[in-house]
Scaffold this motif. Structure first.
Motif: not given
Ligand code: NDP
Length: 336
Positions: A188, A323, A203, A251-252, A326, A183-184, A159, A227, A164, A141, A249, A275, A59
């Motif tokens: 996974k 990352l 999903y 918006q991946s 995915r 999970a995708g 995810a 997320s 996380v 948290y 938390f 949060p 981001y």
């Molecule tokens: P992840 O390892 O969870 O990677 C993101 C995962 O999101 C992907 O592996 C994928 O899993 C899924 N996903 C679903 N749709 C999409 C898409 N269109 N593009 C990419 N990925 C997608 O990342 P992190 O563990 O680093 O972080 C997880 C989330 O938590 C993030 O959104 C992050 O911003 C958030 N976060 C928020 C915090 C907070 O305090 N608010 C702190 C830390 C993290 P799949 O293929 O299984 O769908």
């Protein structure tokens, strides 16, 4: 040593950082030399031994979260104290430490406010700490404060095979919570199942709303930890029980910009929260308490830190590409 090898060793040893020269795709990440400065009052100079990669870094690189570029990205790391500034009495050169703080981690060395560092217990490796300071404290948290998941609760975590997600599945199980994950893809889903989730839904193939309703016999879940954002939030609201909690938390998949407060009434007088970790560790005492509990749960073996991808620091662009597309599971770590 041959002169070529000597030159390579000298190059490898020279301090450097990976800098986002502007907002953009992974190609904006460039290697630049740095000169570690002497720590000022209250600061410490650390040499990184491992650096965690997080979706927040993506981001910040794309400009979704605004930064002043050029900027050194990276928000968690572990390493060894090389020097401390005046007033830092509780740390000394050679101590193993870790931290999470927005920006500055994609570097061989960094200066940091010493009160952001925690000392590492012997049973927690540098790599595990570098991978878990941001993600593990986030899980802490989320499941203790955003919605306090209790024994007997059923919750949904999206995810589930991510960084996380794999920590959350194990920690929820340890608390006696029935966790449903999404999970995708089949691989996974299998991984998430092996990390504490009682049920995992692919999903990308199945309608998770239908499946959660079936699993909970129409009752819905106490909380959804979401997320993924844009793609999942409408379904997340639908699977919550009456008065359930929507924890948004991240918006991946994109920002849930259509979300309206009225959606909470329509789906059962829900609670919603958006949060961010850094508010939960702003006070030194909270950082210490949460880190202590994180290290205890890792040390006990109840939560294992799955470092499934390792990249050289200079190859961070490859880590981002993996990352974003995915292709990663669990934790991704950079080795300086
Ligand atoms: P992840 O390892 O969870 O990677 C993101 C995962 O999101 C992907 O592996 C994928 O899993 C899924 N996903 C679903 N749709 C999409 C898409 N269109 N593009 C990419 N990925 C997608 O990342 P992190 O563990 O680093 O972080 C997880 C989330 O938590 C993030 O959104 C992050 O911003 C958030 N976060 C928020 C915090 C907070 O305090 N608010 C702190 C830390 C993290 P799949 O293929 O299984 O769908």
């Amino acid at each position: 040593m041959a002169s070529g090898a000597r030159r390579t060793a000298a190059r490898a040893a020279a301090p450097f950082a990976m800098v986002a020269v502007r907002a953009g795709d992974a190609s904006v990440l460039a290697r630049q030399p740095i000169e570690p400065a002497r720590p000022k009052k209250g600061e410490a100079l650390i040499r990184h031994t491992a650096i965690g990669v997080n979706f927040i870094d993506v981001y910040q690189r794309t400009g979704l979260y605004k930064l002043d570029y050029p900027a050194i990205l990276g928000s968690e790391g572990a390493g060894v104290v090389e020097a401390v500034g005046v007033g830092v009495t509780w740390l000394k050169p050679g101590d193993r430490v870790a931290y999470t703080q927005p920006g500055g981690a994609y570097a061989t060395h960094r200066l940091i406010a010493a009160d952001r560092l925690v000392k590492l217990p012997a049973r927690v490796s540098d790599e595990a700490a570098a991978a878990a300071m941001l993600k593990g404290l986030t899980v802490h948290y989320l499941i203790h404060d955003s919605y306090r998941a209790r024994e007997g609760d059923t919750v949904l975590f999206h995810a589930a095979a991510g960084g996380v997600g794999l920590i959350a599945g194990q920690w929820l199980k340890a608390r006696g919570v029935t966790a449903i994950g999404t999970a995708g893809g089949a691989a996974k889903c299998k991984l998430a199942k092996a990390h504490g989730y009682a049920h995992v839904i692919d999903y990308t193939k199945e309608d998770f709303v239908e499946r959660v309703n079936k699993i909970t016999k129409g009752k819905g879940v106490a909380a959804v930890y979401d997320s993924v954002g844009k793609d999942t939030y409408p379904g997340s609201l639908q699977v919550l029980r009456r008065f359930g909690t929507f924890v948004s938390f991240g918006q991946s998949s994109g920002v849930a910009s259509e979300f309206k407060l009225a959606d909470l009434a329509a789906n059962g007088s829900l609670f919603a929260t958006r949060p961010t970790l850094f508010h939960f560790i702003a006070e030194r005492s909270d950082l210490e308490r949460r880190a202590r509990q994180l290290f205890a749960v890792i040390g006990s073996g109840k939560v294992k830190i799955a470092v499934n991808q390792r990249f050289a620091l200079a190859d961070v662009a490859k880590a981002h590409a993996a990352l974003e597309s995915r292709r990663t599971t669990g934790q991704t770590v950079l080795v300086p």
